[in-house]
Motif scaffolding. Structure first.
Motif, PDB file in Angstrom:
ATOM      1  N   LYS A 234       0.760  -1.155   0.032  1.00  0.00           N
ATOM      2  CA  LYS A 234      -0.046  -0.057  -0.036  1.00  0.00           C
ATOM      3  C   LYS A 234       0.948   1.222   0.224  1.00  0.00           C
ATOM      4  O   LYS A 234       0.608   2.375  -0.602  1.00  0.00           O
ATOM      5  CB  LYS A 234      -0.996   0.061   1.141  1.00  0.00           C
ATOM      6  CG  LYS A 234      -2.105  -0.867   1.046  1.00  0.00           C
ATOM      7  CD  LYS A 234      -3.231  -0.916   2.118  1.00  0.00           C
ATOM      8  CE  LYS A 234      -4.342  -1.566   1.889  1.00  0.00           C
ATOM      9  NZ  LYS A 234      -5.659  -1.456   2.822  1.00  0.00           N
ATOM     10  N   LYS A 235       2.075   1.247   0.800  1.00  0.00           N
ATOM     11  CA  LYS A 235       2.768   2.312   0.522  1.00  0.00           C
ATOM     12  C   LYS A 235       3.455   2.547  -0.975  1.00  0.00           C
ATOM     13  O   LYS A 235       3.734   3.583  -1.464  1.00  0.00           O
ATOM     14  CB  LYS A 235       4.168   2.216   1.630  1.00  0.00           C
ATOM     15  CG  LYS A 235       3.652   2.258   2.914  1.00  0.00           C
ATOM     16  CD  LYS A 235       4.993   2.082   4.004  1.00  0.00           C
ATOM     17  CE  LYS A 235       4.441   2.224   5.480  1.00  0.00           C
ATOM     18  NZ  LYS A 235       5.736   2.042   6.228  1.00  0.00           N
ATOM     19  N   LEU A 236       3.731   1.315  -1.343  1.00  0.00           N
ATOM     20  CA  LEU A 236       4.172   1.578  -2.755  1.00  0.00           C
ATOM     21  C   LEU A 236       3.225   2.124  -3.854  1.00  0.00           C
ATOM     22  O   LEU A 236       3.412   2.782  -4.695  1.00  0.00           O
ATOM     23  CB  LEU A 236       4.784  -0.004  -3.337  1.00  0.00           C
ATOM     24  CG  LEU A 236       5.893  -0.590  -2.729  1.00  0.00           C
ATOM     25  CD1 LEU A 236       6.228  -1.724  -3.407  1.00  0.00           C
ATOM     26  CD2 LEU A 236       7.085   0.419  -2.908  1.00  0.00           C
ATOM     27  N   GLN A 237       1.826   1.531  -3.494  1.00  0.00           N
ATOM     28  CA  GLN A 237       0.716   1.965  -4.247  1.00  0.00           C
ATOM     29  C   GLN A 237       0.623   3.615  -4.171  1.00  0.00           C
ATOM     30  O   GLN A 237       0.368   4.217  -5.156  1.00  0.00           O
ATOM     31  CB  GLN A 237      -0.639   1.430  -3.839  1.00  0.00           C
ATOM     32  CG  GLN A 237      -1.794   1.650  -4.643  1.00  0.00           C
ATOM     33  CD  GLN A 237      -2.895   0.952  -4.488  1.00  0.00           C
ATOM     34  OE1 GLN A 237      -3.146   0.491  -3.052  1.00  0.00           O
ATOM     35  NE2 GLN A 237      -3.679   0.556  -5.301  1.00  0.00           N
ATOM     36  N   ALA A 238       0.834   4.179  -2.964  1.00  0.00           N
ATOM     37  CA  ALA A 238       0.656   5.593  -2.733  1.00  0.00           C
ATOM     38  C   ALA A 238       1.750   6.243  -3.334  1.00  0.00           C
ATOM     39  O   ALA A 238       1.363   7.514  -3.900  1.00  0.00           O
ATOM     40  CB  ALA A 238       0.699   5.831  -0.998  1.00  0.00           C
ATOM     41  N   ALA A 239       2.973   5.701  -3.320  1.00  0.00           N
ATOM     42  CA  ALA A 239       3.830   6.421  -4.011  1.00  0.00           C
ATOM     43  C   ALA A 239       4.170   6.358  -5.546  1.00  0.00           C
ATOM     44  O   ALA A 239       4.729   6.729  -6.251  1.00  0.00           O
ATOM     45  CB  ALA A 239       5.217   5.826  -3.603  1.00  0.00           C
ATOM     46  N   ASN A 240       3.141   5.108  -5.886  1.00  0.00           N
ATOM     47  CA  ASN A 240       3.321   4.724  -7.391  1.00  0.00           C
ATOM     48  C   ASN A 240       1.743   4.706  -7.883  1.00  0.00           C
ATOM     49  O   ASN A 240       1.541   3.561  -8.315  1.00  0.00           O
ATOM     50  CB  ASN A 240       3.917   3.548  -7.601  1.00  0.00           C
ATOM     51  CG  ASN A 240       5.490   3.948  -7.444  1.00  0.00           C
ATOM     52  OD1 ASN A 240       6.404   4.410  -8.210  1.00  0.00           O
ATOM     53  ND2 ASN A 240       5.617   3.302  -6.250  1.00  0.00           N
ATOM     54  N   PRO A 241       1.011   5.711  -7.883  1.00  0.00           N
ATOM     55  CA  PRO A 241      -0.584   5.612  -8.066  1.00  0.00           C
ATOM     56  C   PRO A 241      -0.850   5.046  -9.443  1.00  0.00           C
ATOM     57  O   PRO A 241      -2.066   4.672  -9.618  1.00  0.00           O
ATOM     58  CB  PRO A 241      -1.172   7.176  -7.771  1.00  0.00           C
ATOM     59  CG  PRO A 241       0.063   7.999  -7.990  1.00  0.00           C
ATOM     60  CD  PRO A 241       1.253   7.027  -7.666  1.00  0.00           C
ATOM     61  N   ASP A 242       0.054   5.209 -10.551  1.00  0.00           N
ATOM     62  CA  ASP A 242      -0.533   4.712 -11.797  1.00  0.00           C
ATOM     63  C   ASP A 242       0.013   3.459 -12.243  1.00  0.00           C
ATOM     64  O   ASP A 242       0.078   3.144 -13.438  1.00  0.00           O
ATOM     65  CB  ASP A 242       0.268   6.071 -12.863  1.00  0.00           C
ATOM     66  CG  ASP A 242      -0.173   7.337 -12.525  1.00  0.00           C
ATOM     67  OD1 ASP A 242      -1.667   7.345 -12.403  1.00  0.00           O
ATOM     68  OD2 ASP A 242       0.287   8.240 -12.971  1.00  0.00           O
ATOM     69  N   ASN A 243       0.781   2.871 -11.055  1.00  0.00           N
ATOM     70  CA  ASN A 243       1.453   1.535 -11.344  1.00  0.00           C
ATOM     71  C   ASN A 243       0.301   0.440 -11.193  1.00  0.00           C
ATOM     72  O   ASN A 243      -0.184   0.098 -10.148  1.00  0.00           O
ATOM     73  CB  ASN A 243       2.549   1.037 -10.348  1.00  0.00           C
ATOM     74  CG  ASN A 243       3.281  -0.093 -10.725  1.00  0.00           C
ATOM     75  OD1 ASN A 243       2.529  -1.131 -11.054  1.00  0.00           O
ATOM     76  ND2 ASN A 243       4.391   0.067 -10.737  1.00  0.00           N
ATOM     77  N   ALA A 244      -0.392  -0.044 -12.246  1.00  0.00           N
ATOM     78  CA  ALA A 244      -1.486  -0.897 -12.252  1.00  0.00           C
ATOM     79  C   ALA A 244      -1.154  -2.259 -11.703  1.00  0.00           C
ATOM     80  O   ALA A 244      -1.896  -2.972 -11.149  1.00  0.00           O
ATOM     81  CB  ALA A 244      -1.904  -1.155 -13.864  1.00  0.00           C
ATOM     82  N   GLN A 245       0.196  -2.892 -11.860  1.00  0.00           N
ATOM     83  CA  GLN A 245       0.580  -4.143 -11.245  1.00  0.00           C
ATOM     84  C   GLN A 245       0.495  -4.170  -9.836  1.00  0.00           C
ATOM     85  O   GLN A 245       0.013  -4.983  -9.183  1.00  0.00           O
ATOM     86  CB  GLN A 245       2.090  -4.465 -11.758  1.00  0.00           C
ATOM     87  CG  GLN A 245       2.713  -5.609 -11.274  1.00  0.00           C
ATOM     88  CD  GLN A 245       4.197  -5.917 -11.634  1.00  0.00           C
ATOM     89  OE1 GLN A 245       4.921  -5.089 -11.057  1.00  0.00           O
ATOM     90  NE2 GLN A 245       4.312  -6.748 -12.722  1.00  0.00           N
ATOM     91  N   ILE A 246       1.078  -2.830  -9.161  1.00  0.00           N
ATOM     92  CA  ILE A 246       0.801  -2.890  -7.777  1.00  0.00           C
ATOM     93  C   ILE A 246      -0.420  -2.910  -7.305  1.00  0.00           C
ATOM     94  O   ILE A 246      -0.861  -3.379  -6.058  1.00  0.00           O
ATOM     95  CB  ILE A 246       1.800  -1.684  -7.299  1.00  0.00           C
ATOM     96  CG1 ILE A 246       3.140  -1.787  -7.690  1.00  0.00           C
ATOM     97  CG2 ILE A 246       1.662  -1.494  -5.628  1.00  0.00           C
ATOM     98  CD1 ILE A 246       3.933  -0.261  -7.094  1.00  0.00           C
TER      99      ILE A 246
END
Length: 274
Positions: A234-246
């Protein structure tokens, strides 16, 4: 220096042509459908120009003609021996989304079988160069990736041993290399060596590797640390909001899944390399 790839409309026709400067000496794996010898005809008829009784004139159509730069990789540290790794690099890039991590994920059994055979063929071809005492870092890394893919495809224990040996030799040459640390961390953690693998994944993550962070989350999942894995993702998702894989990996964990790399990836176009 280029390699020309041509897709032919007729089955069993030649799949690729090569054109290289004669002044450069190198070695390359024999690829299926590739012209490797000079073909000459003395008295053969050109069927495109000369008709033969009871034999229709063949119609051939070329499509998707693509010219790509040839990649010549030093085989040894002195750089006195070169390998043509053009199609090898293309294969690694094409199949990695499906088989870089375990378990592999292919759209169908045929594609998985083809990937397995190609990985074994290319791994076996590069093995003598990677085993040489003066093997270059680049050759060791290619060998490690190919054998790692073959390992994930259950090609045999020999490939697992090779993969580990080659990446460890690469790390001795460049201990801080991000890709080498990431690759070894993946091999160890996905093979059950979670604590040992974490050391290498942490090192790669500290240098900005997103895949290392994802792999650490996978390791957490497999050691019953679901909350830690979910928080990391979720931290990675917040830092990479356009990353569909995460985003998809977060859903997998939230839905009780344990393998975050098991995401359908059907954008694969493997060629017959042997």
């Amino acid at each position: 220096m280029t390699r020309t790839k041509i897709t032919l409309a007729l089955a069993l026709m030649l799949g690729s042509l090569t054109a290289h400067a004669n002044t450069v000496r190198y070695e390359s794996p024999a690829m299926r459908g590739e012209i490797t010898t000079t073909v000459t005809y003395s008295d053969a008829a050109d069927l495109l120009k000369t008709s033969v009784r009871n034999l229709p004139t063949p119609k051939v159509q070329l499509a998707n003609v693509e010219v790509i730069d040839t990649v010549l990789t030093p085989a040894n540290t002195a750089g006195t021996k070169l390998l043509d790794t053009t199609l090898m690099d293309e294969f690694i890039a094409d199949v990695s989304p499906n088989a870089r991590h375990y378990p592999p994920n292919f759209p169908n059994a045929t594609t998985e079988y083809l990937a397995t055979q190609n990985a074994k063929h290319l791994s076996d071809w590069i093995e003598p160069f990677a085993n040489a005492p003066d093997a270059s870092f680049d050759v060791l890394m290619r060998a490690a990736k190919l054998n790692g893919i073959a390992r994930n495809l259950n090609a045999g224990t020999d490939y697992s041993v090779r993969a580990a040996n080659h990446v460890q030799k690469a790390l001795k040459m460049q201990p801080n290399d991000v890709e080498a640390n990431l690759l070894f961390g993946i091999m160890l953690s996905e093979g059950g060596g979670f604590e040992e693998g974490k050391k290498y994944l942490d090192k790669a993550a500290a240098q900005g590797s997103l895949e290392a962070e994802q792999s650490l989350a996978q390791s957490d999942l497999l050691t019953d640390k679901k909350d830690s894995a979910l928080n990391r993702l979720k931290k990675l998702q917040a830092a990479n909001p356009d990353n569909a894989q995460i985003a998809e990996q977060v859903k997998i964990v939230e839905n009780g899944g344990y393998y975050i790399w098991r995401i359908a990836n059907n954008n694969i176009n493997l060629k017959h390399y042997r």
